[in-house]
Design a protein around this motif. Sequence first.
Motif, PDB file in Angstrom:
ATOM      1  N   GLU A  75       0.805  -1.224   0.000  1.00  0.00           N
ATOM      2  CA  GLU A  75       0.000   0.000   0.000  1.00  0.00           C
ATOM      3  C   GLU A  75       0.838   1.274   0.000  1.00  0.00           C
ATOM      4  O   GLU A  75       0.479   2.265  -0.628  1.00  0.00           O
ATOM      5  CB  GLU A  75      -0.939  -0.002   1.228  1.00  0.00           C
ATOM      6  N   ASP A  76       1.961   1.252   0.740  1.00  0.00           N
ATOM      7  CA  ASP A  76       2.711   2.497   0.958  1.00  0.00           C
ATOM      8  C   ASP A  76       4.156   2.150   1.309  1.00  0.00           C
ATOM      9  O   ASP A  76       4.566   2.253   2.457  1.00  0.00           O
ATOM     10  CB  ASP A  76       2.038   3.259   2.114  1.00  0.00           C
ATOM     11  N   PRO A  77       4.967   1.696   0.333  1.00  0.00           N
ATOM     12  CA  PRO A  77       6.300   1.163   0.642  1.00  0.00           C
ATOM     13  C   PRO A  77       7.198   2.162   1.378  1.00  0.00           C
ATOM     14  O   PRO A  77       7.191   3.363   1.076  1.00  0.00           O
ATOM     15  CB  PRO A  77       6.881   0.840  -0.736  1.00  0.00           C
ATOM     16  N   CYS A  78       7.913   1.634   2.356  1.00  0.00           N
ATOM     17  CA  CYS A  78       8.840   2.426   3.166  1.00  0.00           C
ATOM     18  C   CYS A  78       9.992   1.497   3.562  1.00  0.00           C
ATOM     19  O   CYS A  78       9.747   0.310   3.813  1.00  0.00           O
ATOM     20  CB  CYS A  78       8.115   2.935   4.414  1.00  0.00           C
ATOM     21  N   PRO A  79      11.237   1.977   3.603  1.00  0.00           N
ATOM     22  CA  PRO A  79      12.336   1.100   4.044  1.00  0.00           C
ATOM     23  C   PRO A  79      12.108   0.594   5.472  1.00  0.00           C
ATOM     24  O   PRO A  79      11.817   1.382   6.380  1.00  0.00           O
ATOM     25  CB  PRO A  79      13.555   2.021   3.985  1.00  0.00           C
ATOM     26  N   GLU A  99      11.952 -11.368   1.795  1.00  0.00           N
ATOM     27  CA  GLU A  99      11.293 -11.600   0.498  1.00  0.00           C
ATOM     28  C   GLU A  99      10.150 -10.597   0.276  1.00  0.00           C
ATOM     29  O   GLU A  99       9.905 -10.180  -0.849  1.00  0.00           O
ATOM     30  CB  GLU A  99      10.745 -13.027   0.425  1.00  0.00           C
ATOM     31  N   TYR A 100       9.474 -10.228   1.350  1.00  0.00           N
ATOM     32  CA  TYR A 100       8.376  -9.258   1.245  1.00  0.00           C
ATOM     33  C   TYR A 100       8.887  -7.851   0.949  1.00  0.00           C
ATOM     34  O   TYR A 100       8.116  -6.986   0.554  1.00  0.00           O
ATOM     35  CB  TYR A 100       7.561  -9.216   2.537  1.00  0.00           C
ATOM     36  N   GLY A 101      10.188  -7.621   1.199  1.00  0.00           N
ATOM     37  CA  GLY A 101      10.737  -6.306   0.864  1.00  0.00           C
ATOM     38  C   GLY A 101      11.418  -5.555   1.988  1.00  0.00           C
ATOM     39  O   GLY A 101      11.825  -4.407   1.800  1.00  0.00           O
ATOM     40  N   ALA A 102      11.566  -6.168   3.190  1.00  0.00           N
ATOM     41  CA  ALA A 102      12.357  -5.507   4.239  1.00  0.00           C
ATOM     42  C   ALA A 102      13.791  -5.339   3.741  1.00  0.00           C
ATOM     43  O   ALA A 102      14.321  -6.202   3.052  1.00  0.00           O
ATOM     44  CB  ALA A 102      12.333  -6.335   5.525  1.00  0.00           C
ATOM     45  N   VAL A 103      14.409  -4.218   4.081  1.00  0.00           N
ATOM     46  CA  VAL A 103      15.766  -3.927   3.595  1.00  0.00           C
ATOM     47  C   VAL A 103      16.781  -4.796   4.326  1.00  0.00           C
ATOM     48  O   VAL A 103      17.716  -5.316   3.725  1.00  0.00           O
ATOM     49  CB  VAL A 103      16.101  -2.430   3.795  1.00  0.00           C
ATOM     50  N   ASP A 104      16.617  -4.941   5.638  1.00  0.00           N
ATOM     51  CA  ASP A 104      17.614  -5.665   6.428  1.00  0.00           C
ATOM     52  C   ASP A 104      16.991  -6.075   7.754  1.00  0.00           C
ATOM     53  O   ASP A 104      15.825  -5.797   8.024  1.00  0.00           O
ATOM     54  CB  ASP A 104      18.832  -4.767   6.672  1.00  0.00           C
ATOM     55  N   PHE A 105      17.786  -6.737   8.589  1.00  0.00           N
ATOM     56  CA  PHE A 105      17.297  -7.137   9.908  1.00  0.00           C
ATOM     57  C   PHE A 105      18.433  -7.079  10.919  1.00  0.00           C
ATOM     58  O   PHE A 105      19.608  -7.119  10.567  1.00  0.00           O
ATOM     59  CB  PHE A 105      16.703  -8.551   9.866  1.00  0.00           C
ATOM     60  N   VAL A 106      18.048  -6.965  12.186  1.00  0.00           N
ATOM     61  CA  VAL A 106      19.002  -7.056  13.295  1.00  0.00           C
ATOM     62  C   VAL A 106      18.482  -8.138  14.225  1.00  0.00           C
ATOM     63  O   VAL A 106      17.298  -8.154  14.567  1.00  0.00           O
ATOM     64  CB  VAL A 106      19.117  -5.713  14.051  1.00  0.00           C
ATOM     65  N   ALA A 107      19.361  -9.053  14.614  1.00  0.00           N
ATOM     66  CA  ALA A 107      18.956 -10.134  15.513  1.00  0.00           C
ATOM     67  C   ALA A 107      19.095  -9.682  16.962  1.00  0.00           C
ATOM     68  O   ALA A 107      20.152  -9.194  17.370  1.00  0.00           O
ATOM     69  CB  ALA A 107      19.824 -11.363  15.259  1.00  0.00           C
ATOM     70  N   LEU A 130      21.571   3.085   6.591  1.00  0.00           N
ATOM     71  CA  LEU A 130      21.667   2.462   5.273  1.00  0.00           C
ATOM     72  C   LEU A 130      20.283   2.305   4.632  1.00  0.00           C
ATOM     73  O   LEU A 130      20.100   2.573   3.442  1.00  0.00           O
ATOM     74  CB  LEU A 130      22.340   1.095   5.387  1.00  0.00           C
ATOM     75  N   ALA A 131      19.310   1.891   5.445  1.00  0.00           N
ATOM     76  CA  ALA A 131      17.947   1.673   4.931  1.00  0.00           C
ATOM     77  C   ALA A 131      17.361   2.955   4.342  1.00  0.00           C
ATOM     78  O   ALA A 131      16.609   2.916   3.363  1.00  0.00           O
ATOM     79  CB  ALA A 131      17.046   1.134   6.036  1.00  0.00           C
ATOM     80  N   ALA A 132      17.721   4.087   4.937  1.00  0.00           N
ATOM     81  CA  ALA A 132      17.201   5.373   4.446  1.00  0.00           C
ATOM     82  C   ALA A 132      17.632   5.631   3.001  1.00  0.00           C
ATOM     83  O   ALA A 132      16.973   6.367   2.266  1.00  0.00           O
ATOM     84  CB  ALA A 132      17.676   6.511   5.349  1.00  0.00           C
ATOM     85  N   LYS A 133      18.757   5.012   2.582  1.00  0.00           N
ATOM     86  CA  LYS A 133      19.269   5.221   1.214  1.00  0.00           C
ATOM     87  C   LYS A 133      18.885   4.067   0.276  1.00  0.00           C
ATOM     88  O   LYS A 133      19.183   4.104  -0.917  1.00  0.00           O
ATOM     89  CB  LYS A 133      20.798   5.305   1.238  1.00  0.00           C
ATOM     90  N   ALA A 134      18.303   3.016   0.830  1.00  0.00           N
ATOM     91  CA  ALA A 134      18.049   1.806   0.032  1.00  0.00           C
ATOM     92  C   ALA A 134      16.947   2.035  -0.996  1.00  0.00           C
ATOM     93  O   ALA A 134      16.057   2.862  -0.814  1.00  0.00           O
ATOM     94  CB  ALA A 134      17.668   0.648   0.941  1.00  0.00           C
ATOM     95  N   LYS A 135      17.043   1.236  -2.060  1.00  0.00           N
ATOM     96  CA  LYS A 135      16.048   1.325  -3.134  1.00  0.00           C
ATOM     97  C   LYS A 135      15.066   0.172  -2.963  1.00  0.00           C
ATOM     98  O   LYS A 135      15.461  -0.977  -2.862  1.00  0.00           O
ATOM     99  CB  LYS A 135      16.777   1.212  -4.476  1.00  0.00           C
ATOM    100  N   LEU A 136      13.779   0.505  -2.928  1.00  0.00           N
ATOM    101  CA  LEU A 136      12.771  -0.535  -2.666  1.00  0.00           C
ATOM    102  C   LEU A 136      12.232  -1.179  -3.933  1.00  0.00           C
ATOM    103  O   LEU A 136      11.971  -2.358  -3.967  1.00  0.00           O
ATOM    104  CB  LEU A 136      11.592   0.064  -1.886  1.00  0.00           C
ATOM    105  N   LYS A 137      12.065  -0.392  -4.969  1.00  0.00           N
ATOM    106  CA  LYS A 137      11.428  -0.919  -6.183  1.00  0.00           C
ATOM    107  C   LYS A 137      12.487  -1.342  -7.194  1.00  0.00           C
ATOM    108  O   LYS A 137      13.347  -0.558  -7.551  1.00  0.00           O
ATOM    109  CB  LYS A 137      10.529   0.154  -6.812  1.00  0.00           C
TER     110      LYS A 137
END
Length: 347
Positions: A75-79, A99-107, A130-137
């Motif tokens: 509906e409204d992609p965001c990093p 796979e759904y589109g998250a940029v990264d994760f922290v355990a 880093l996520a703020a600069k990532a490309k989603l599409k």
Amino acid sequence: MERNIQVLVVDDSAFMRKVITDMLNSDPRIHVIGTARNGEDALLKQKQLRPDVITLDVEMPVLNGLETLKKMMNEDPCPVVMISSTTKEGTENTLIAMEYGAVDFVAKPSGAISLDLDKVEKEIIEKVVLAAKAKLKQATPTKPIISKSLYQPFVKSQKQKIIAIGTSTGGPKALKDVITKVPATVSAPILVVQHMPVGFTKSLADRLNSLSSITVKEAKDGDLLENGTAYIAPGGYHLVLRQVESSFFIKTHLEEPRRGHRPSVDVMYESLSTISDIETIAVIMTGMGADGTEGLMKLKQTASCYAIAESEESCVVFGMPKAAIKTKLVDEVVHVQDIAERISRLV
């Protein structure tokens, strides 16, 4: 001066919301503009506050992290940076989130409420920035850039071919795009270094194995290489190749991290450069930094190697491929959707 990165922190634990907020606000580049206690609350706050980045807990009541992420991306992609537990379910859900589109994760270091979250403070801050600069599409594929004849290194050769893939941020999704398209008949084994902590590489291997026609497994020390099998370097271990007579074996070891990474793409590539009886297809995909570039230079000096880099248009982060392309040693720059087809043609 640059505008602060505006962050929405989503977690069902008030304690975790406060800890993550304080950590992020301690960095002058970041400003937490709001918090949310569940998925529904998060979707509402996202519309109201328009954050640049969202940190999202995987496991939450009302609307869990995965369902929330799916709605956001549709509906409204965001990093988004997922905050994950290292339970089996947590690691599996984290990979689905990628796979759904998250940029990264922290355990989280220790369970749903981690009192020792400060251990990963630097990592959380870095990944949000880093996520703020990532490309989603992902753009649709355009014609690949080829700097040499596609078949040039592998003419009339009987040598064992080995596909060696290196990736980092955005890698789980990119690997799914590539590995699931490789045919079971591929006449080469595949070695994969994905920057990931301990526990997550097993879930990544199992997930890819369930979706692919080739076999995908977490590599173990002493594994004998077989065609049609992908071996993912275990989190926390370097992966190198050893030759015994006409057979090739995986060795994993705990030598020092390289450029902060273990497993390291450079370490894997350097080990391949020492073996004269193989031809390598080196593939460098999305990721931050330059891991793989030094190793590629060694591969190109000493061994028969064809190098493919993922194109900027399909990378979440165009760091590792960009560094490799700068060396002028990359034979072809290819959209992630086309990499498996290139590999198949080469082997």
